[in-house]
Design a protein around this motif. Sequence first.
Motif, PDB file in Angstrom:
ATOM      1  N   HIS A 169      -2.944  -8.929  -2.627  1.00  0.00           N
ATOM      2  CA  HIS A 169      -3.301  -7.588  -2.020  1.00  0.00           C
ATOM      3  C   HIS A 169      -4.493  -7.931  -0.943  1.00  0.00           C
ATOM      4  N   ASN A 198      -6.464  -2.989  -5.190  1.00  0.00           N
ATOM      5  CA  ASN A 198      -7.776  -2.409  -6.053  1.00  0.00           C
ATOM      6  C   ASN A 198      -7.463  -1.006  -6.409  1.00  0.00           C
ATOM      7  N   HIS A 199      -6.692  -0.191  -5.876  1.00  0.00           N
ATOM      8  CA  HIS A 199      -6.471   1.178  -6.306  1.00  0.00           C
ATOM      9  C   HIS A 199      -5.700   1.015  -7.841  1.00  0.00           C
ATOM     10  N   HIS A 204      -3.811  -4.261   1.657  1.00  0.00           N
ATOM     11  CA  HIS A 204      -5.130  -3.633   1.663  1.00  0.00           C
ATOM     12  C   HIS A 204      -5.726  -2.829   3.107  1.00  0.00           C
ATOM     13  N   ASP A 209      -1.781  -1.876  -4.021  1.00  0.00           N
ATOM     14  CA  ASP A 209      -2.150  -0.322  -4.055  1.00  0.00           C
ATOM     15  C   ASP A 209      -0.805   0.060  -4.214  1.00  0.00           C
ATOM     16  N   ASP A 263       0.849  -1.220   0.207  1.00  0.00           N
ATOM     17  CA  ASP A 263      -0.069   0.005   0.028  1.00  0.00           C
ATOM     18  C   ASP A 263       0.817   1.183   0.029  1.00  0.00           C
TER      19      ASP A 263
HETATM   20 FE   LIG Z   1      -6.252  -1.660  -1.342  1.00  0.00          FE
END
Ligand SMILES: [Fe+2]
Length: 249
Positions: A151, A77-78, A199, A45, A12
């Motif tokens: 992630h 996800n980002h 995450h 991320d 992240d």
């Molecule tokens: Fe995330």
Amino acid sequence: MAYPQFIAHLSDIHIGHSHARLQAAFLLRNQLRQHKIDRIVVTGDITEHGRTDEYATFQDVFAEFISDGRLIAVPGNHDRLGDNIAQHMLQGKRVQKIEYPGLCVIAVDTTGSHNRFSFLGHGALNTEVIDEIESVAASVAPENFVIVALHHHPLQQPEEMFIEKVATFFKTPIAKELQLGKELIQKLGGRCDLILHGHRHFSLETHIATVARALHVYNAGSSTELFKFRLFTLDGGKLSSDPVWISCK
Ligand SMILES: [Fe+2]
Ligand SMILES: [Fe+2]
């Protein structure tokens, strides 16, 4: 057999979030330089908005570890937002087997098309992907150290951030663990040494005892928020001690 001795875990990074995050990335890079690290695992991320220029900045900051093949990164996800840089990672595969002497890293993409929307940040894992991870793990020589890097968190983790509590209140599963996370862990028992993920931005560790070999699950948290990363030390292909935090503040 040549085994890796030192493995670092970061997650992240969120390049593009703020100048402070970028400065933290430089500090982390400087601290990585101070240690004799064989492999660096970054669990998603990477970017804040999934933009190509943010990914290029990440590649610039960590260039020396990318060019010599020491750094392995999986999408979060980002990274699905904006230009969807996630599609260029892991050569577009859900599961990628990356082998080094004495070490196998099974890199897994737990993002999905729903991650194109920032409020739907939860992960995706299905039985086909679990079967693929299991079959890759089964193909690794038993004397090799095995890491699964992904992630999203496979196990439940308490909500810590205000946004997570709000999301749960509105029944948005942003803070929810992978739906088949427990099944994944069950299948990997005896075949894997470490599951590394991110995450959730606060760190956590879980130890699962199995008859054949212990399985440890570590969340790095957000390395650029926490200003630290974990360093694992191996001796002869086995963890020789608990990992230590390396701070860059
Ligand atoms: Fe995330
Ligand atoms: Fe994140």
